[in-house]
Design a protein around this motif. Structure first.
Motif, PDB file in Angstrom:
ATOM      1  N   TYR A  40       0.839  -1.192   0.000  1.00  0.00           N
ATOM      2  CA  TYR A  40       0.000   0.000   0.000  1.00  0.00           C
ATOM      3  C   TYR A  40       0.872   1.238   0.000  1.00  0.00           C
ATOM      4  CZ  TYR A  40       1.124   0.236   4.996  1.00  0.00           C
ATOM      5  OH  TYR A  40       1.798   0.300   6.194  1.00  0.00           O
ATOM      6  N   GLY A  41       0.269   2.372  -0.358  1.00  0.00           N
ATOM      7  CA  GLY A  41       1.012   3.619  -0.372  1.00  0.00           C
ATOM      8  C   GLY A  41       0.152   4.768  -0.838  1.00  0.00           C
ATOM      9  N   GLU A  42       0.793   5.937  -0.962  1.00  0.00           N
ATOM     10  CA  GLU A  42       0.129   7.150  -1.435  1.00  0.00           C
ATOM     11  C   GLU A  42       0.989   7.778  -2.530  1.00  0.00           C
ATOM     12  OE1 GLU A  42      -0.751   9.710   1.834  1.00  0.00           O
ATOM     13  OE2 GLU A  42      -2.058   8.245   2.840  1.00  0.00           O
ATOM     14  N   PRO A  43       1.068   7.125  -3.698  1.00  0.00           N
ATOM     15  CA  PRO A  43       1.954   7.611  -4.757  1.00  0.00           C
ATOM     16  C   PRO A  43       1.405   8.840  -5.471  1.00  0.00           C
ATOM     17  CG  PRO A  43       0.683   5.757  -5.543  1.00  0.00           C
ATOM     18  CD  PRO A  43       0.360   5.903  -4.083  1.00  0.00           C
ATOM     19  N   LYS A  44       2.317   9.605  -6.072  1.00  0.00           N
ATOM     20  CA  LYS A  44       1.964  10.627  -7.043  1.00  0.00           C
ATOM     21  C   LYS A  44       2.335  10.087  -8.416  1.00  0.00           C
ATOM     22  CE  LYS A  44       2.616  14.931  -6.154  1.00  0.00           C
ATOM     23  NZ  LYS A  44       3.236  16.251  -5.889  1.00  0.00           N
ATOM     24  N   PHE A  45       1.677  10.561  -9.448  1.00  0.00           N
ATOM     25  CA  PHE A  45       1.978  10.007 -10.766  1.00  0.00           C
ATOM     26  C   PHE A  45       1.648  11.006 -11.864  1.00  0.00           C
ATOM     27  CE2 PHE A  45      -2.368   8.569  -9.731  1.00  0.00           C
ATOM     28  CZ  PHE A  45      -3.079   9.067 -10.814  1.00  0.00           C
ATOM     29  N   LYS A  46       2.263  10.772 -13.013  1.00  0.00           N
ATOM     30  CA  LYS A  46       1.889  11.416 -14.270  1.00  0.00           C
ATOM     31  C   LYS A  46       1.973  10.339 -15.338  1.00  0.00           C
ATOM     32  CE  LYS A  46       2.638  15.269 -17.421  1.00  0.00           C
ATOM     33  NZ  LYS A  46       3.433  16.489 -17.722  1.00  0.00           N
ATOM     34  N   LEU A  47       0.818   9.933 -15.856  1.00  0.00           N
ATOM     35  CA  LEU A  47       0.735   8.819 -16.784  1.00  0.00           C
ATOM     36  C   LEU A  47      -0.044   9.232 -18.025  1.00  0.00           C
ATOM     37  CD1 LEU A  47      -0.183   5.955 -14.270  1.00  0.00           C
ATOM     38  CD2 LEU A  47       2.060   6.385 -15.287  1.00  0.00           C
ATOM     39  N   ASP A 101       5.218   7.231   1.233  1.00  0.00           N
ATOM     40  CA  ASP A 101       4.558   6.536   2.350  1.00  0.00           C
ATOM     41  C   ASP A 101       4.086   5.157   1.905  1.00  0.00           C
ATOM     42  OD1 ASP A 101       4.863   8.730   4.086  1.00  0.00           O
ATOM     43  OD2 ASP A 101       3.112   9.694   3.191  1.00  0.00           O
ATOM     44  N   THR A 102       5.024   4.400   1.346  1.00  0.00           N
ATOM     45  CA  THR A 102       4.692   3.140   0.692  1.00  0.00           C
ATOM     46  C   THR A 102       5.368   1.970   1.381  1.00  0.00           C
ATOM     47  OG1 THR A 102       4.403   4.211  -1.457  1.00  0.00           O
ATOM     48  CG2 THR A 102       4.883   1.852  -1.473  1.00  0.00           C
ATOM     49  N   GLY A 108      10.258   7.899  -3.366  1.00  0.00           N
ATOM     50  CA  GLY A 108      10.265   9.204  -2.728  1.00  0.00           C
ATOM     51  C   GLY A 108      10.452   9.073  -1.222  1.00  0.00           C
ATOM     52  N   GLU A 109       9.606   9.765  -0.459  1.00  0.00           N
ATOM     53  CA  GLU A 109       9.743   9.776   0.992  1.00  0.00           C
ATOM     54  C   GLU A 109       9.093   8.538   1.616  1.00  0.00           C
ATOM     55  OE1 GLU A 109       8.189  13.372   2.561  1.00  0.00           O
ATOM     56  OE2 GLU A 109       9.561  14.676   1.446  1.00  0.00           O
ATOM     57  N   SER A 110       9.800   7.954   2.572  1.00  0.00           N
ATOM     58  CA  SER A 110       9.270   6.871   3.409  1.00  0.00           C
ATOM     59  C   SER A 110       8.746   5.711   2.566  1.00  0.00           C
ATOM     60  CB  SER A 110       8.163   7.387   4.332  1.00  0.00           C
ATOM     61  OG  SER A 110       7.785   6.400   5.275  1.00  0.00           O
ATOM     62  N   VAL A 111       9.667   5.089   1.828  1.00  0.00           N
ATOM     63  CA  VAL A 111       9.336   3.922   1.011  1.00  0.00           C
ATOM     64  C   VAL A 111      10.055   2.717   1.601  1.00  0.00           C
ATOM     65  CG1 VAL A 111       9.441   2.880  -1.277  1.00  0.00           C
ATOM     66  CG2 VAL A 111       9.009   5.336  -1.035  1.00  0.00           C
ATOM     67  N   TRP A 112       9.293   1.689   1.949  1.00  0.00           N
ATOM     68  CA  TRP A 112       9.843   0.522   2.624  1.00  0.00           C
ATOM     69  C   TRP A 112       9.538  -0.742   1.826  1.00  0.00           C
ATOM     70  CZ3 TRP A 112      12.624   0.720   7.201  1.00  0.00           C
ATOM     71  CH2 TRP A 112      12.654   1.967   7.840  1.00  0.00           C
ATOM     72  N   TYR A 113      10.579  -1.555   1.674  1.00  0.00           N
ATOM     73  CA  TYR A 113      10.419  -2.894   1.103  1.00  0.00           C
ATOM     74  C   TYR A 113      10.339  -3.889   2.246  1.00  0.00           C
ATOM     75  CZ  TYR A 113      11.475  -7.344  -1.075  1.00  0.00           C
ATOM     76  OH  TYR A 113      11.432  -8.654  -1.466  1.00  0.00           O
ATOM     77  N   GLU A 114       9.333  -4.781   2.209  1.00  0.00           N
ATOM     78  CA  GLU A 114       9.153  -5.732   3.296  1.00  0.00           C
ATOM     79  C   GLU A 114       8.863  -7.127   2.750  1.00  0.00           C
ATOM     80  OE1 GLU A 114       6.403  -4.557   6.363  1.00  0.00           O
ATOM     81  OE2 GLU A 114       6.664  -2.441   5.893  1.00  0.00           O
TER      82      GLU A 114
END
Length: 488
Positions: A178-185, A205-206, A239-245
Motif C-alpha cells: 500500500y502507499g500514497e503515490p503521485k503520478f503522471k501517466l 509513504d509506501t 520518494g519519501e518513506s518507502v519501505w520494502y518488506e
C-alpha cells in the motif's frame, strides 16, 4: 428507440429519432443524413458506467455527460462541433482504490477532434486531474489521455503484492502492499491497436513487496472485455518513506526502477534500488543493514549488501562482545555467497566459525563436538520456535487446538573440514487430524541456499484405500489428485 424518418433525393431527413432506456445512453437526433450531412445530436445521458464493461477495477461508475453536438460535411470526412459536460461523477474501485468522488470533465468538439478538458476528481488524500483528445480522422480512432496528481498522493493498495506477516503461515497471513503515490501517466493507442501506458510513479509513504505470490503471477486481472493489447513503460521513483518488506527483511529504499511490459507479457526491468536503513533476518539473527543495492540490468538481478549483528564470544577464557559482519559481494541473486567475518577478531576467526556464532549467538570453539551439535540443533529449533510463538500465531494454535501431531527433523553436518555449515534438509512437520478421514499438515524445510520452504497439505480418505490429496507451496504451486495406497 423511436424515429420519424423521411426519404429524399439528398438523403434521409431525420425529424426525430430518440434513443433511451438503455443502460448507458439517452439521446435524440434530428437533421439530414446523406452525402452532405447536417445532424443535431441532443445528448441527455451518456453514462461513464460503460467503462465497467472493460475496466475490471471499476466496480461501479456513475455520472453522465450532457450536451449538444452537430455533425456536418461529407460522409468521408465529417466535421463535429459542440460540447458536453459531466459533474459529480463517482467511481468505486474493487481492490486498488476505494473511491474517486466529485468527478467532472468537459468535452469540446471542433473539426475532427474531441478535446477532453478539466478532468478532475477527489481521490483521498489527494486528487487527480487530466486532459486529452480523441482524433476522429484516424482509423482506428486514436486517443490520448494524460492523468496526474497535482498536489498530494492518492491512496492505493495492491493485494497481488501481499506482504507475508508470518514465516509459518506464509501467504495465508498477509497485508497488501500500500502507499500514497503521485503520478503522471499517459494513455494512448497506436495504429497497431496497442494501448500504451507511459510515465512516472513517485512512491510516497509506501510499503511494498516483490515479486508477487506465485499463485497470482500471470493470473487474469478480471472478467472485463479486452479492448486492447497493452504495453507499459513506467518508471517507479522511490520518494519519501518507502519501505520494502517480506518475511525476513524490512528496508527503507531509494532509487528508481523502469519496467517495460510488452503486449507479449515479457518484462524488461532496468534500474537501481538502494538502502542504508533497515533490518534483515538471517538464520534467526537480525542484521542491521549498512548498505544494500539491488540492480536490474535487462531484468537480470544483481545484489550487493553489507550488514552486522552483535554476539558474545569467549576469548582467552573471558567472554567478550564481538560484531559479525555479513557481506554479499555484487552478484546475480541466484549466485550469491554470503561471507561472514569478525569485525574485532578477524584474523583469529574463520568464516565457518563466524557463521556458527551467528547461528548459535555465541562462541562454539571451546565446546566438544557433541556440545556444538546440541547447541546448533537448539538454535535451529529457535528458528522454528520463533515462527510458532508470535502473538498472532500462538493465539491461533492455542485457541483453535489446531495441532495435535508434530515431528522435528534436524540434520546438521558434523566432522566436515569445509567452512560451510550445511543445514539442508532440516525441517518441521505439524499436523491435525480432524476426523478419521481428514488430515491437515504443514511442513517447513531449510533448503540448500538457506531459504525456508513452506508447504500446506491435506489428505481425505474417500473409500477404502482411495485418498484425495492436495498441497500448496511457494515453489510448486497447487496440487490436487487421487492416490491409491496399498497395504503390505
Amino acid at each position: 428507440a423511436e424515429a420519424d424518418i423521411e426519404f429524399s433525393t439528398s438523403g434521409l431527413k431525420v425529424k426525430g429519432a430518440s434513443f433511451y432506456g438503455t443502460d448507458y445512453l439517452d439521446a435524440s437526433i434530428s437533421g439530414l443524413l446523406g452525402e452532405k450531412s447536417d445532424l443535431d445530436i441532443h445528448l441527455t445521458r451518456l453514462s461513464i458506467g460503460l467503462a465497467e464493461s472493460f475496466i475490471h477495477e471499476f466496480e461501479r461508475a456513475t455520472g453522465n455527460f450532457e450536451g449538444m453536438f452537430n455533425i456536418s460535411g461529407d460522409s468521408k470526412s465529417p466535421l463535429i462541433t459542440g460540447s458536453a459536460s459531466m459533474r459529480n461523477g463517482e467511481i468505486r474501485g474493487r481492490t486498488v482504490f476505494e473511491r474517486i468522488r466529485g468527478i467532472s470533465a468537459d468535452l469540446e468538439a471542433s473539426g475532427n477532434r474531441i478535446k477532453i478538458l478539466d478532468l478532475k476528481g477527489d481521490w483521498k488524500p489527494g486528487s487527480i486531474s487530466g486532459e486529452g483528445y480523441i482524433d476522429l480522422s484516424e482509423k482506428p480512432l486514436r486517443f490520448n489521455l494524460v492523468m496526474n496528481t497535482p498536489d498530494r498522493g492518492v491512496a492505493i493498495k495492491i493485494p497481488q503484492l501481499d506482504i507475508p506477516q508470518s514465516t509459518l503461515f506464509g501467504r495465508l497471513l498477509t497485508l497488501p502492499s500500500y502507499g500514497e503515490p503521485k503520478f503522471k501517466l499517459s494513455f494512448s493507442n497506436d495504429a497497431a491497436g496497442v494501448l500504451n501506458i507511459r510515465g512516472d510513479i513517485i512512491l510516497q509513504d509506501t510499503h511494498f513487496t516483490y515479486p508477487p505470490a506465485r499463485s497470482v503471477r500471470g493470473s487474469s486481472t478480471g472478467s472485463g472485455t479486452k479492448l486492447y493489447d497493452t504495453s507499459y513503460d513506467i518508471t517507479f521513483i522511490a520518494g519519501e518513506s518507502v519501505w520494502y518488506e517480506n518475511t525476513f527483511a524490512r528496508l527503507k529504499v531509494d532509487g528508481d526502477l523502469n519496467l517495460k511490459i510488452l503486449p507479449s507479457g515479457k518484462v524488461i526491468a532496468n534500474g537501481r534500488l538502494h538502502s542504508s536503513q533497515g533490518t534483515a533476518s538471517f538464520l534467526n539473527r537480525e542484521f542491521s543493514v549498512e548498505q544494500a543495492s539491488l540492480v536490474f540490468e535487462d531484468s537480470i538481478e544483481y545484489l550487493y549488501a553489507t550488514g552486522k549483528t552483535d554476539i558474545s564470544r569467549r576469548l582467552d577464557g573471558d567472554w567478550v562482545d564481538d560484531t559479525i559482519e555479513l557481506t554479499i559481494h555484487q552478484s546475480r541473486i541466484a549466485d550469491i555467497q554470503p561471507v561472514f567475518t569478525s569485525s574485532r577478531f578477524g584474523e583469529q576467526t574463520s568464516g565457518r566459525e563466524a557463521m556458527e556464532m551467528v547461528i548459535a549467538g555465541t562462541d562454539l570453539q571451546e565446546m566438544t563436538q557433541e556440545e556444538r551439535s546440541q547447541v546448533m540443533r537448539r538454535e535451529f529449533l529457535k528458528v522454528i520456535d520463533a515462527t510458532l510463538t508470535s502473538p498472532l500465531v500462538k493465539n491461533i494454535l492455542t485457541r483453535t487446538d489446531l495441532i495435535d501431531t508434530a515431528h522435528i527433523d534436524v540434520r546438521l553436518s558434523e566432522g566436515s573440514d569445509s567452512d560451510e555449515l550445511v543445514l539442508e534438509g532440516a525441517g518441521l512437520r505439524l499436523g491435525r487430524n480432524f476426523s478419521d478421514r481428514m488430515h491437515l499438515g504443514y511442513y517447513m524445510q531449510m533448503g540448500a541456499d538457506l531459504r525456508i520452504f513452506n508447504e500446506l497439505d491435506f489428505t481425505y480418505r474417500l473409500k477404502g484405500s482411495q485418498f484425495l490429496k492436495g498441497s500448496i507451496d511457494e515453489e510448486r504451486g497447487f496440487y490436487l489428485g487421487l492416490e491409491q495406497r496399498l497395504r503390505f
